[in-house]
Design an enzyme around this catalytic site. Structure first.
Site, short mmCIF file in Angstrom:
data_model
loop_
_atom_site.label_atom_id
_atom_site.label_comp_id
_atom_site.label_asym_id
_atom_site.label_seq_id
_atom_site.Cartn_x
_atom_site.Cartn_y
_atom_site.Cartn_z
N HIS A 143 0.85 -1.21 0.00
CA HIS A 143 0.00 0.00 0.00
C HIS A 143 0.88 1.25 0.00
CE1 HIS A 143 -4.07 -1.70 0.36
NE2 HIS A 143 -3.52 -2.65 1.09
N ASP B 225 -0.38 -4.78 5.93
CA ASP B 225 -1.33 -5.68 5.29
C ASP B 225 -1.11 -5.73 3.78
OD1 ASP B 225 -2.17 -2.95 5.23
OD2 ASP B 225 -4.09 -3.60 4.42
N GLU B 226 -1.59 -6.78 3.21
CA GLU B 226 -1.73 -6.92 1.76
C GLU B 226 -0.50 -6.46 0.98
OE1 GLU B 226 -6.50 -6.53 1.27
OE2 GLU B 226 -5.42 -4.64 1.37
N ALA B 227 0.59 -7.19 1.17
CA ALA B 227 1.81 -6.86 0.43
C ALA B 227 2.25 -8.07 -0.39
CB ALA B 227 2.90 -6.44 1.41
#
Ligand code: ACM
Length: 691
Positions: free
Chosen positions: A257, A320-322
């Site tokens: 992000h 998160d979300e990497a």
């Protein structure tokens, strides 16, 4: 059997949360419910002779809070009040505070006692924060003298209160859409009103880097579209929050992000470099390179600078979300992983987190991150914020990690307040041991901002967050959703008075949609009645229909209407009351029937007028598929109510026909959904039909 009047009286007294005393009735509109409340006799009359005295530890923020309270009391009662703060000996309202720690920590004692008698209001608290909570409770107690009277009072009461959870947060994503400082301040006011104590400020995202760095000015110069908070803004917000008993935890998302970081400093990238600010939402391929020493030099300097703005013990690093596909294909990164025996991306991210943690530790800060940071390599004083769910939170606690629950508090799911309310960070049937339960610090509401802006944000957060705030503060046993909704109405109005736009933005949005040729009050009323039938769909459903990006204008009908509008639960309650005795003649049943009929009529009647308004408003025309469904649906509601109340059967096939309408109404359309389908389904199902 003889009449036993005391039993009858006792039955009457069991009206939930209304406690009768000799001379006054406490209308309990408190939210969150205090941990202990005992109603007394009589009431303290609120008159212009109210005096205030303070003892113990004075602080400018306590004085300011008392003065704000006096102003709000003045506005509520219409009585001018003196604004002088005296000593305990001279006050009718006295506050006694033991201490005022310079930085509010997670261990702050937030408890207080508040006692109201006919002649005195007494607040005692171990800290200023506790006293701030007491003042908010006091304001919620103000009511007109009852059963009739011309004045306002505080009913006699003894409240001993403290929170169930220490961490009661609200996260606002200012990355996807920037929120002006005033919007954040009014949301802090609302947080304070319902005793939330952590403002989690999501400051960086793929779509925007929102905090000024003087060391790395390109972060905002290239990554923010000019929409960011200056360092002075940040200091001001931290001060504003502290004045209201709220900690500010900044979040700087890394390593994923992070497109906005990389737009400005492409040398931090793992390979793929963004060509500009990322406008589309969702998980991106961009990631900070964890294998280069320059990354850590940059982060050390940046976090050191940020730590001068944010005094809180905790800094949130996202995490998160990497997926970071470059980590699997960049030869230099692959080589680094081999040398350091890092077998996959998770291991590399854990390495990165360990390095960042060292920096935070050297700054005397603790780390918070989303679920993905959880790794047994990390020390036990990191806090894992769980967006993946209760099971993930519990797993962390079982291994000795502290956690904060967020998964059930995603406001962009557009669920009713009552649903969020029943989700408990430590549910009654938990399998965690008492020691593990202590590791669950509390919960945090998340307000992601893909599909909102400064106009709509308040209605997405409030009043639903007040319900969740009660879950975080009040005893676990308080779970009556009907009573929640009863109290949510006055709380919502209070927040409106405080300056939140969650109610007023709807009318403003609808006026804007209808346009100047339909600005008369009659036109506005028609569109307002019509809008009562709708609420926004979930983030996911909206994305499916619209593929919302950062560049999507947020001025559609869906942006004006609000989630879980008060009518939704009122109709549910009315349908329940009516269906319990459909041809009954009690006042409640008749009122419920009338409420249902009136709703279906007012929405149905608005349809022709709204069709007219659509002719002059191209933006309003997007609701065409929904408006076409309304006449038949509202007619079904009116007919069902009539058949049921008269006990006359509908003709054969009526039910199947209307159930088919309902099925069609549940399908996506105009990115809004109907507010009344549940009660309408119950009414149709209950309707008798000729054989
Ligand atoms: C998250 O919702 N990805 C934290």
């Amino acid at each position: 059997m003889p009449v036993r009047p005391w039993l009858l009286a006792a039955t009457l007294l069991v009206i939930p949360y209304s406690l009768r005393s000799q001379t006054t009735i406490l209308t309990n509109n408190l939210m969150p419910e205090p941990s202990s409340l005992t109603a007394g006799d009589g009431a303290f009359p609120l008159t212009s002779s109210l005096t205030v005295g303070l003892s113990g530890t004075r602080s400018p923020r306590l004085d300011a809070a008392v003065l704000r309270t006096l102003k709000r009391l003045e506005d509520k009662t219409g009585q001018p009040l003196p604004r002088s703060l005296g000593t305990a000996a001279t006050g009718a309202l006295t506050l006694s505070v033991a201490a005022d720690p310079p930085v509010q920590t997670i261990d702050e004692d937030e408890s207080y006692t508040l006692t109201v008698t006919a002649s005195a209001i007494t607040i005692k608290a171990p800290t200023t924060t506790g006293a701030l909570h007491a003042l908010e409770t006091l304001l919620q107690l103000v009511q007109p003298a009852q059963p009739s009277g011309s004045a306002y009072i505080l009913p006699a009461v003894t409240i001993t209160d403290s929170p169930r959870f220490r961490w009661r947060g609200l996260m606002i994503d200012c990355g996807r859409h920037f929120e002006p400082l005033d919007v954040l301040k009014r949301n802090l006011d609302a947080m304070a009103a319902v005793k939330l104590n952590v403002f989690h400020w999501h400051l960086t995202e793929d779509q925007g880097f929102r905090i000024e760095s003087r060391l790395y000015p390109k972060l905002t110069a290239l990554g923010s579209d000019g929409l960011f908070y200056t360092q002075d803004d940040a200091r001001e917000l931290v001060r504003y929050a502290r004045d209201r008993g709220i900690r500010v935890i900044p979040e700087f998302e890394m390593p994923g992000h992070s497109a906005a970081w990389l737009v400005a400093y492409p040398e931090l990238a793992s390979g793929t470099v963004p060509t500009g600010i990322r406008r589309e939402f969702g998980i991106s391929d961009f990631a900070i390179d964890p294998t280069r020493e320059e990354t850590y030099t940059f982060l050390r300097k940046f976090l050191t600078e940020m730590s001068t703005l944010f005094p809180d013990q905790y800094i949130h690093i996202g995490g998160d979300e990497a997926p970071a596909p470059d980590w699997k294909r960049n030869p230099k990164i692959l080589d680094f992983m081999r040398k350091h025996d890092l077998k996959d991306n998770d291991a590399l991210q854990a390495y990165f987190n360990t390095r960042v943690l060292k920096i935070l530790t050297s700054l005397h800060r603790r780390m918070v991150g989303w679920d993905e940071i959880f790794n047994p390599a990390l020390p036990k004083d990191v806090v894992v914020q769980s967006w993946r769910g209760e099971a993930s939170l519990a797993k962390g606690a079982q291994q000795g990690y502290q956690g904060v629950l967020s998964a059930p508090y995603y406001l962009d799911a557009m669920k009713p307040a009552g649903v969020h309310y029943l989700a408990d960070p430590v549910p009654a049937g938990t399998t965690l041991t008492p020691e593990q339960q202590k590791l669950i610090l509390g919960g945090e509401i998340t307000m992601w901002a893909e599909q909102l802006d400064a106009r709509s944000i308040d209605s997405r957060i409030w009043p639903r967050s007040a319900a969740i705030a009660e879950r975080f503060w009040s005893p676990q046993s308080i779970t009556n959703t009907d009573d929640l909704y009863r109290r949510l109405d006055p709380v919502s109005l209070e927040l409106d008075t405080l300056g939140l736009h969650h109610i007023s933005a709807e009318a403003a949005g609808l006026r804007d949609l209808a346009g100047p040729s339909h600005a008369s009050l009659t036109d506005q009323a028609a569109l307002g009645n019509f809008a009562e039938a709708f609420e926004p769909v979930s983030f996911h459903d909206r994305y499916e229909e619209q593929h919302t990006s950062q560049l999507t204008p947020l001025t559609s009908f869906v942006d004006a209407v609000r989630p879980d509008p008060p009518i939704r639960h009122r109709l549910e309650l009315a349908a329940r009351t009516f269906l319990a005795d459909p041809h009954g003649s009690s006042a409640q049943v008749i009122a419920a029937r009338q409420q249902l009929t009136a709703f279906f009529q007012s929405v149905g009647n608005a349809v022709p007028e709204v069709r007219q308004q659509m002719l002059a408003s191209p933006r309003l025309q997007a609701i065409q598929p929904r408006i076409d469904q309304l006449p038949a649906l509202t007619l079904a509601g009116i007919e069902a109510t009539l058949y049921l109340s008269s006990n006359a059967p509908a003709s054969t096939g009526w039910k199947a026909r209307n159930l088919a309408l309902l099925e069609a109404a549940k399908k996506p359309g105009a990115i809004v959904r109907f507010t009344f389908l549940e009660p309408l389904t119950d009414l149709i199902n209950a309707t008798p039909e000729a054989k």
